[in-house]
Design an enzyme around this catalytic site. Structure first.
Site, short mmCIF file in Angstrom:
data_model
loop_
_atom_site.label_atom_id
_atom_site.label_comp_id
_atom_site.label_asym_id
_atom_site.label_seq_id
_atom_site.Cartn_x
_atom_site.Cartn_y
_atom_site.Cartn_z
N SER A 226 -6.00 59.38 21.57
CA SER A 226 -5.72 59.53 22.66
C SER A 226 -6.30 58.83 24.37
CB SER A 226 -5.78 61.50 23.24
OG SER A 226 -7.08 61.01 23.20
N ASP A 227 -7.57 59.20 24.56
CA ASP A 227 -8.66 58.25 24.62
C ASP A 227 -8.17 56.80 24.46
OD1 ASP A 227 -9.64 57.66 22.47
OD2 ASP A 227 -11.91 58.25 22.83
N CYS A 228 -7.62 56.23 23.97
CA CYS A 228 -7.37 54.87 23.62
C CYS A 228 -5.97 54.22 23.86
CB CYS A 228 -7.11 54.40 21.70
SG CYS A 228 -8.71 54.04 21.11
N GLU B 262 -5.82 55.10 28.24
CA GLU B 262 -7.36 53.60 28.31
C GLU B 262 -6.54 52.17 28.82
OE1 GLU B 262 -10.06 53.67 30.23
OE2 GLU B 262 -10.70 55.91 29.81
#
Length: 761
Positions: free
Chosen positions: A486-488, A491
């Site tokens: 999810s963070d990848c 971003e």
């Protein structure tokens, strides 16, 4: 001389499979004709420098590929270096020169396919399992040439601690787990156990092990590795029953509720445990049985060894309830399920189910699996099923992608951080406002991002195989690996939105809008009821199940959890998306952001910080939390959590003007400064950005100017920044090495600073 090969150029293999022409693939090859005397001298100098300074900094600067790329591109730093004297005021021109120097340096390090290579290792339990697996399967010499062995025998001894042992990572105190594994690794690599007792890595490690009771005090993961090798007995392990994979979905714990990494590792381990797989004994294996224990192997009472764990390894103590639970599971698993008629009715069916899952997950990840730890057990399970099978050969073909070479030697990676490093660097480049100088680099990076997005869900009936949706997401490493993070995703989507807003004549090809929508759908889907965001899948398990975890050296290993870093990143990108696409799922996005803000606020510590799960530690998480809150419209003047965060950072700023956090903050869950209150450029960049985002330049700019001076004066002659302490972490107690962080966060902070100075002109 070692050379890093990228993508399809890294060679081909009939057993390799790919979804995108090996985009992002990184392979190290040794070329005897590929170096001049000057190049060899440069490499040897880097190795000597690392060895000479090992007592000060434990991690490599990841220089070999950097030197190679800079040579190939004939890079020369033409922008003068800036030095700020004590009483000197920093000008916009000086800050911008420093930023541009760093940007041009990093631009020269971009690979042809658009990504930035980098090491992603640091753990000292990655190398040995690969060596053990390849030794068991008879392919050690196939994968590890003499040059590979030379580099591994450089790495393992140089990384050992002064007491003769190895820690969980290159900075940690010695542990039984990693000392036993690396001792075995050296012995398989034909290092004599007794040669030169005072200096020999083997002799000192063996003494360390025996002095602390022997290898029966290894944690569960270590015991499993020793069991498959045949230097430990499965009866001395906590049970890993394959019957777990038969549990229906309405059970509180089943294959779909556990953390994806736990699932990926334990499905293969449960197969090996269910089969009681043990390697064919060799003279070396019989010797190791004598060397690893203070008593004879035949005298060990394995049932008593089952719950043992060295105090050096015991981060997550096992309670009486846990011991009782696992004892009950063992009795049921071995005394009932492993006997007729249940063995045929249930155990053999469970083993078939575990193998079905292994093959599915292998195919879905192009045989990369979830990382260095599960890869070994998946590969060994496929070999145990059939040594000449296509499954095993496909696994073998992917091993080279886990190998990384640096000035400190050969190490095994987790599985690479190509997308993560690339997207953060692209954000830095875009924020630098020098697009015309680096246009070709931006176009290549954007192309890599577009091609790396996952455009389909996992194959087949993926819910039955315990996989979740992936369409629209981005992974941590490359598209072939196939796990969305999810963070990848957040971003990467933000980067794509920035490119989307650029003129068409600057960016040749833009992303299809539907694929942007897919990414938003993924982010909205992954939000939990509490407003937080997990990494890979929805956090659906009951939190009390963590009380039953059999893992002694890490915490929160059973279930997927929400994280403030992932939540903050999602708020940032969805806020931007809503501005650019105000008619797409607006109400849902507004609800998402409101819940996420409440979640972030709920996790703030008493001192004003946030605990970091994926970086060291409170400074890292505070950066992602405040970034999300500011994106949601919160300000220093109107919102107390931001004021408290700023007060926390100002309070811990050191005399030099920087910040430096000890990794001990992670296991201790309390902020601890680096020894001597030293500065770390990564933490300094993160803290500096929080201050600027919160409006510190308008209130009192001095703390920001002091931090900027630290970063500017830290920059090296070629535009790089110094490698210092490891800044990545996972599961509270294990560090990961992200060498590119020193460039990312230093330069990112300078983009904020130059913009702030420009407003004052």
């Amino acid at each position: 001389m070692w050379k890093l090969r990228i993508g399809a150029k890294a060679g081909d293999d009939p057993h390799l499979c790919t979804t995108n022409n090996y985009l992002g693939r990184q392979i190290w090859e040794f070329d005897t004709n590929a170096c001049s005397p000057e190049e060899l001298f440069e490499v040897e100098k880097a190795r000597r420098n690392f060895s000479d300074n090992r007592s000060q900094y434990k991690a490599s600067a990841d220089l070999l590929w950097r030197m190679q790329f800079l040579r190939e591109k004939k890079f020369k730093q033409n922008i003068p270096r800036v030095k700020i004297e004590d009483a000197e005021k920093i000008t916009y021109e000086e800050a911008n020169m420093t930023l541009r120097r760093g940007i041009h340096y990093m631009a020269a390090l971009q690979s042809d396919d658009g990504h930035w290579p980098a090491e992603n290792s640091g753990c000292m339990f990655f190398n040995a399992p690969f060596v053990i697996c390849l030794y068991i399967t008879g392919h050690l010499d196939t994968i590890f040439s003499q040059e590979h062995r030379k580099e591994m025998l450089r790495y393992i001894p140089i990384i050992k601690n002064d007491d003769g042992g190895w820690g969980l990572d290159v900075e940690s105190h010695s542990s039984m787990f990693c000392t036993v594994l690396n001792y075995i690794c050296l012995r398989i690599m034909e290092v004599d156990p007794d040669h030169d007792r005072k200096k020999s890595a083997c002799a000192r490690a063996r003494k360390w092990i025996i002095d602390r009771g022997g290898a029966t005090y290894t944690p569960l993961f270590g015991k499993a590795c020793l069991s498959v090798l045949g230097v430990y007995e499965w009866s001395g392990c906590k049970p890993i029953p394959p019957e777990f994979w038969l549990f229906p979905s309405y059970f509180p714990i089943n294959g779909g509720t556990v953390w994806i990494y736990f699932r990926d590792t334990f499905m293969a381990l449960s197969y090996l445990y269910g089969k009681k797989f043990v390697a064919t004994p060799t003279p070396l294996i019989l010797q190791l049985r004598q060397e690893l224990y203070p008593q004879t192997y035949a005298d060990i009472v394995w049932s008593q060894a089952r719950n043992r764990c060295a105090k050096e390894d015991l981060y997550y103590p096992q309670t009486f309830v846990q011991d009782l639970f696992w004892k009950s599971v063992h009795m049921f698993s071995e005394n009932i399920l492993n006997r007729w008629p249940f063995k045929k009715l249930i155990r053999e069916r469970a083993i078939r189910r575990a193998l079905e899952l292994i093959h599915y997950h292998d195919e879905a990840t192009q045989y990369i699996t979830g990382g260095g730890v599960p890869k070994v057990f998946h590969m060994l399970a496929c070999w145990a099923e059939g040594p000449e099978s296509g499954y095993f050969k496909k696994h073998l073909a992917r091993v080279s992608g886990f190998i990384w070479i640096s000035e400190d030697g050969l190490k095994i990676q987790s599985f690479g951080s190509q997308i993560w490093d690339t997207v953060l660097l692209l954000k830095v480049m875009l924020a630098a406002d020098i697009d015309d100088e680096i246009r070709s680099m931006l176009i290549k990076g954007y192309s890599f991002l577009r091609k790396s997005q996952l455009i389909e869900n996992p194959p087949g009936y993926y819910i039955k195989m315990f996989r979740d949706i992936s369409k629209g997401g981005w992974g941590f490493s490359d598209k072939d690996q196939g796990w969305p993070a999810s963070d990848c995703t957040s971003e990467s989507l933000e980067c794509c939105l920035i490119f989307e807003s650029m003129p068409s004549n600057f960016i040749d090809e833009k992303m299809d809008v539907e694929r942007l929508y897919d990414a938003v759908n993924m982010l909205l889907y992954l939000q939990s009821e509490n407003g937080g965001k997990a990494v890979w899948e929805r956090a659906s398990g009951k939190k009390w199940l963590e009380w039953l975890s059999p893992i002694e050296f890490m915490e929160e290993t059973i279930l997927e959890h929400e994280y403030v870093e992932c939540t903050g990143s999602a708020v940032v990108v969805l806020t931007r998306f809503m501005k650019q696409f105000p008619r797409h799922r607006t109400k849902e996005i507004e609800t998402f952001i409101a819940k996420a803000v409440k979640y972030i606020e709920s996790l703030q510590m008493a001192d004003g910080s946030w605990y970091g799960n994926w970086g060291v530690c409170f400074i890292y998480a505070t950066f992602f939390a405040v970034r999300g809150l500011v994106a949601a419209g919160k300000t220093y003047q109107s919102y107390e959590p931001i004021r408290r965060a700023v007060q926390f950072l100002l309070k811990i700023q050191n005399d030099e003007g920087g910040w430096g956090e000890s990794f001990l903050s992670c296991p201790g869950k309390k902020y601890i400064s680096l020894e001597g209150n030293k500065t770390n450029v990564v933490n300094t960049g993160q803290a500096m950005m929080v201050l600027i985002m919160s409006g510190q330049m308008e209130r009192d700019p001095l703390p920001v100017h002091r931090a900027a001076k630290v970063l500017i004066n830290s920059q090296m002659e070629n535009g790089d920044f110094p490698q210092q302490e490891l800044r990545g972490v996972y599961k509270m107690n294990v560090l990961l090495h992200y060498p590119t962080y020193r460039n990312i966060f230093s330069l990112w902070a300078l983009t904020y600073y130059t913009k702030a100075l420009r407003l004052l002109l």
